[in-house]
Design a protein around this motif. Sequence first.
Motif, PDB file in Angstrom:
ATOM      1  N   ALA A 135     -13.349   2.508  11.632  1.00 45.19           N
ATOM      2  CA  ALA A 135     -12.890   1.284  12.541  1.00 45.19           C
ATOM      3  C   ALA A 135     -12.145   0.060  11.327  1.00 45.19           C
ATOM      4  O   ALA A 135     -11.898  -0.156  11.298  1.00 45.19           O
ATOM      5  CB  ALA A 135     -14.067   0.543  13.265  1.00 45.19           C
ATOM      6  N   LEU A 136     -13.184   0.066  10.144  1.00 45.57           N
ATOM      7  CA  LEU A 136     -13.562  -1.552   9.781  1.00 45.57           C
ATOM      8  C   LEU A 136     -11.925  -0.799   9.285  1.00 45.57           C
ATOM      9  O   LEU A 136     -11.541  -2.310   8.133  1.00 45.57           O
ATOM     10  CB  LEU A 136     -14.212  -1.828   9.172  1.00 45.57           C
ATOM     11  N   ARG A 137     -11.211  -0.112   8.738  1.00 47.33           N
ATOM     12  CA  ARG A 137     -10.223   0.380   7.445  1.00 47.33           C
ATOM     13  C   ARG A 137      -9.147  -0.439   8.029  1.00 47.33           C
ATOM     14  O   ARG A 137      -8.282  -0.591   7.271  1.00 47.33           O
ATOM     15  CB  ARG A 137     -10.075   1.543   7.347  1.00 47.33           C
ATOM     16  N   GLU A 142      -8.275 -11.110   5.753  1.00 46.39           N
ATOM     17  CA  GLU A 142      -8.295 -11.081   4.690  1.00 46.39           C
ATOM     18  C   GLU A 142      -9.451 -11.176   4.379  1.00 46.39           C
ATOM     19  O   GLU A 142     -10.451 -11.965   5.160  1.00 46.39           O
ATOM     20  CB  GLU A 142      -7.709 -12.525   3.764  1.00 46.39           C
ATOM     21  N   LEU A 143     -10.203 -10.151   3.843  1.00 46.25           N
ATOM     22  CA  LEU A 143     -11.887 -10.872   3.301  1.00 46.25           C
ATOM     23  C   LEU A 143     -11.570 -10.880   2.088  1.00 46.25           C
ATOM     24  O   LEU A 143     -11.217  -9.987   0.941  1.00 46.25           O
ATOM     25  CB  LEU A 143     -12.481  -9.082   3.630  1.00 46.25           C
ATOM     26  N   PRO A 144     -13.002 -11.853   1.189  1.00 47.97           N
ATOM     27  CA  PRO A 144     -12.902 -12.195   0.061  1.00 47.97           C
ATOM     28  C   PRO A 144     -13.793 -10.708  -0.571  1.00 47.97           C
ATOM     29  O   PRO A 144     -14.438  -9.965   0.096  1.00 47.97           O
ATOM     30  CB  PRO A 144     -14.151 -13.495  -0.359  1.00 47.97           C
ATOM     31  N   GLN A 203     -12.780  -1.160   0.450  1.00 49.36           N
ATOM     32  CA  GLN A 203     -12.155  -1.326   2.432  1.00 49.36           C
ATOM     33  C   GLN A 203     -13.487  -2.825   2.923  1.00 49.36           C
ATOM     34  O   GLN A 203     -14.062  -3.154   2.092  1.00 49.36           O
ATOM     35  CB  GLN A 203     -12.335  -0.237   2.963  1.00 49.36           C
ATOM     36  N   PRO A 204     -12.872  -2.944   3.578  1.00 47.52           N
ATOM     37  CA  PRO A 204     -13.383  -3.572   4.670  1.00 47.52           C
ATOM     38  C   PRO A 204     -15.092  -2.664   4.770  1.00 47.52           C
ATOM     39  O   PRO A 204     -14.910  -1.916   5.149  1.00 47.52           O
ATOM     40  CB  PRO A 204     -12.941  -4.115   5.468  1.00 47.52           C
ATOM     41  N   VAL A 205     -16.214  -3.277   4.104  1.00 48.91           N
ATOM     42  CA  VAL A 205     -17.287  -2.758   4.810  1.00 48.91           C
ATOM     43  C   VAL A 205     -18.180  -4.372   5.299  1.00 48.91           C
ATOM     44  O   VAL A 205     -18.542  -5.638   5.249  1.00 48.91           O
ATOM     45  CB  VAL A 205     -18.014  -2.696   3.601  1.00 48.91           C
ATOM     46  N   THR A 230     -17.128  -7.992   4.354  1.00 47.56           N
ATOM     47  CA  THR A 230     -16.628  -8.545   2.799  1.00 47.56           C
ATOM     48  C   THR A 230     -16.116  -7.043   2.255  1.00 47.56           C
ATOM     49  O   THR A 230     -15.523  -5.990   2.395  1.00 47.56           O
ATOM     50  CB  THR A 230     -17.505  -8.917   1.800  1.00 47.56           C
ATOM     51  N   LEU A 231     -14.513  -6.815   2.015  1.00 47.53           N
ATOM     52  CA  LEU A 231     -13.913  -5.777   0.598  1.00 47.53           C
ATOM     53  C   LEU A 231     -14.884  -5.358  -0.469  1.00 47.53           C
ATOM     54  O   LEU A 231     -15.795  -6.116  -1.194  1.00 47.53           O
ATOM     55  CB  LEU A 231     -12.468  -6.874   0.240  1.00 47.53           C
TER      56      LEU A 231
END
Length: 312
Positions: A135-137, A142-144, A203-205, A230-231
Motif C-alpha cells: 500500500a505504501l509504495r 515526499e518523505l525524508p 520505499q515508504p515504510v 519514512t523512506l
Amino acid sequence: MTPDQMSARTSRALAAAVAAGRDLGLDVSDARVVYDVFSVVVHLAPSPVVVRVPTVLPPYADAGYRAARQRQELAVAGWLADQGHPVIPPSPLVPREPVLRDGFSMTFWQFVELDQSAEPDFVRQAGLVADLHVALRSYPGELPFLSAAEPRFVTEGLAALEARPDLLEPADLDRARREWEVLEPVVASRAGFEAVFPGIGLQPVHGDAPAANIVSGPDGVLYSDFELTTLGPVEWDLAALGPECEAAYDEAAGRLGLRRLDQDVLRVVNAVGMSRAVACLALAPQLPLLVDALKPAVEQWRSMPFAGGLGG
C-alpha cells in the motif's frame, strides 16, 4: 521526574487536549486519559475522537519540529484511509492539522473500539506488514530518508548519558559511541546508505515496528501509529522482531511480488535499533520506567555483533 511531577504533566496534557477539542466544537464532557507513556492519549468522550499529545521528548523537539512530523503522519495515515486501507484514520470531525495548545502539539484521530482481549500474534502480524508495504509504495508524498533512525536523537542522547553513569555504565557508553561512529553515516543520508548497500531498493515504510502497532478493531486488524513513517529499506520495519517474523514477512512478500529481506541490511538496522534503545535511556529522567524497561534490550545489545558486522 517524581510521580507527582509526572501526574501534573499528564493533567496539563489532558487539560490542553480538552480545551483544544472544545475550541473545535467537540463535546468533551466525559474526556478521559486512556494511555500515558511517551504520549498522553485522551478520548474526548462522548465525541468519537482520540487526541494524542506527545509529552516525553528530546530537548530539540520544539513545537515546530513536532508539528512538522505530525503533519507528515496525518498526511500518510489520511492518504491510506482515503485509499481504503485498514488504518486508524485522522478524525473526520476536525481539520487534518496538528493543534498547538498550552505548549503541547497534538493530533486528533477517529475513536475505534479495540478488542482488548485479542492476544497479539507478532508472527502473523509480520506477514501483514508486507501488505502495508504494498500500500505504501504508491504514497505520492515526499518523505525524508530514514528519519525514523533519528540520528540526532542518538548522538545527543549518548552525549547526555556521559553525565549519567547511573543510567549507562562507562564501558557500555564507550561501545555505544564507537558503534554509532560506524552506523551513523549509513543512516544519516541516502548516499551513505547506498554506498554500503548498493542496489537495495527504498520505499515508504511505517518506521516504528508496524507488527507491534497492528490492533484489532471491530471489523478486523488496523494499522496504527505512523509517527515515524519514512523512506527506507523494508528491513527497517522488521528490525528486532527475530527470525520467525522475518520468515513470515518473506513468505507474504513472495506472494505479493515484493523482494525478500536482505540479511546484511537486517543486521545493520537491528544494530541501529539497538543504538536508539541505548540512547533512549537519556529520556529516563522524564520517564523513569525506562530504566527497567530497557534493561533486557541493553543486555541483548551487549551480546550482539559490533555495529551489525560493519567496521570489523
